[in-house]
Design an enzyme around this catalytic site. Structure first.
Site, mmCIF file in Angstrom:
data_model
loop_
_atom_site.group_PDB
_atom_site.id
_atom_site.type_symbol
_atom_site.label_atom_id
_atom_site.label_comp_id
_atom_site.label_asym_id
_atom_site.label_seq_id
_atom_site.Cartn_x
_atom_site.Cartn_y
_atom_site.Cartn_z
ATOM 1 N N ASP A 17 0.841 -1.202 0.035
ATOM 2 C CA ASP A 17 -0.230 0.003 -0.032
ATOM 3 C C ASP A 17 1.159 1.132 0.000
ATOM 4 O OD1 ASP A 17 -2.374 1.462 0.259
ATOM 5 O OD2 ASP A 17 -1.824 1.918 2.431
ATOM 6 N N SER A 18 0.234 2.328 -0.317
ATOM 7 C CA SER A 18 1.032 3.631 -0.184
ATOM 8 C C SER A 18 1.606 3.973 1.317
ATOM 9 C CB SER A 18 0.267 4.700 -0.830
ATOM 10 O OG SER A 18 -0.893 4.842 0.031
ATOM 11 N N THR A 82 -5.750 3.546 -5.325
ATOM 12 C CA THR A 82 -4.947 4.345 -6.255
ATOM 13 C C THR A 82 -4.130 3.370 -7.220
ATOM 14 O OG1 THR A 82 -5.104 6.080 -4.565
ATOM 15 C CG2 THR A 82 -3.634 6.216 -6.697
#
Length: 291
Positions: A17-18, A82
């Site tokens: 994940d970011s 995203t």
């Protein structure tokens, strides 16, 4: 890409994940597949992805995938809406192990749950503007009406720990008002942070709205996929001396990550190791040998 015949059920699942939101996906994998080992990477040095271009997010994702392949993972969950919206098609084509994102599982469940075909999606500005949820929903339910609402304040509120707070309640009511005016009956929580404020979102949406948690749906889809490929760990794997079942890596701020992770995952995360993600190539992946 076809299945890599070198993969085995004993190998870990890679999750990235970011930052920290993808821990909700990791948590669901732990719940639904308790025998699996997990290698998690949070790109805390470059968060948020929601304000970055498609090209940048794809470059970052390729670097992270190379790191995970180095950890000998058998599958990768892109636990970031995203990155799922922007980078997943390229990663799926290039990666030598199975890859799953969070958008398709959530979209499929929303289609199965809606009664009036009016589906709402909340997420970051990037996820909403990408139109990925709408495109996938319309592919399987052409008559569906899909309404998006960016909720940029939710992520900082979650990361500040304001999960049950009047401020969060008020902002949720404001964000959801336009969706409720459109008479949606199903709402996709299209950001991995949002399950942590599910109660708040549920209060603002009302009891007649079906909330869809893509983190849960992704874990269930991953379990089905691994089962079909004979890669599901049927029993707890023996670990080496001192080797944890769940390993966590970040690109920055390991201490803060560990503190937040321990607040949502009740497995006693003892360490999160900072690594240099920049040393991994951002060029397109081609074969497992070039990571």
């Amino acid at each position: 890409m076809g299945q890599n015949t070198d993969l085995t059920a004993e190998m870990p699942i890679g999750v990235f994940d970011s930052g920290i939101g993808g821990l909700t996906v990791a948590r669901e994998i732990m719940r639904q597949m308790p025998n699996e080992r997990i290698v998690y990477f949070g790109d805390t040095a470059r968060v948020p992805y929601g304000s970055k271009s498609s090209e940048t997010v794809t470059r970052y994702s390729r670097q992270i995938v190379r790191f995970l392949l180095e950890q000998k993972v058998k599958a990768i969950a892109v636990a970031c809406n995203t990155a799922s919206a922007y980078a997943l098609p390229e990663i799926e084509r290039e990666c030598p192990v199975p890859v799953i994102g969070v958008i398709r599982p959530g979209a499929k469940t929303a289609v199965s749950k809606t009664r009036n075909g009016r589906i709402g999606v909340i997420g970051t500005r990037a996820t909403i503007s990408s139109g990925s949820y709408k495109a996938y929903i319309r592919r399987i339910m052409p008559e569906a009406e899909v309404f998006g609402q960016a909720c940029p304040l939710f992520v900082p509120l979650v990361e500040e720990g304001l999960w049950e707070d009047p401020v969060t309640d008020e902002i949720a009511r404001r964000y959801l008002a336009s969706l409720l005016d459109r008479e949606i009956d199903t709402l996709i929580m299209g950001c991995t942070h949002y399950p942590l404020i599910r109660k708040t979102i549920g209060r603002a949406a009302g009891e007649n709205i079906e909330l869809i948690n893509p983190a849960y749906e992704t874990a269930m889809e991953l379990r089905r996929m691994l089962g079909e490929m004979s890669l599901l760990a049927e029993e707890r794997q023996p670990l080496g001396s001192g080797e944890p079942q769940y390993r966590f890596y970040v690109s920055d701020m390991a201490g803060q990550f560990r503190q937040f992770a321990n607040s949502i995952i009740k497995y006693g995360i003892l360490a999160a190791e900072k690594i240099d993600i920049y040393k991994y190539s951002a060029e397109p992946l081609r074969t497992p040998e070039n990571h």
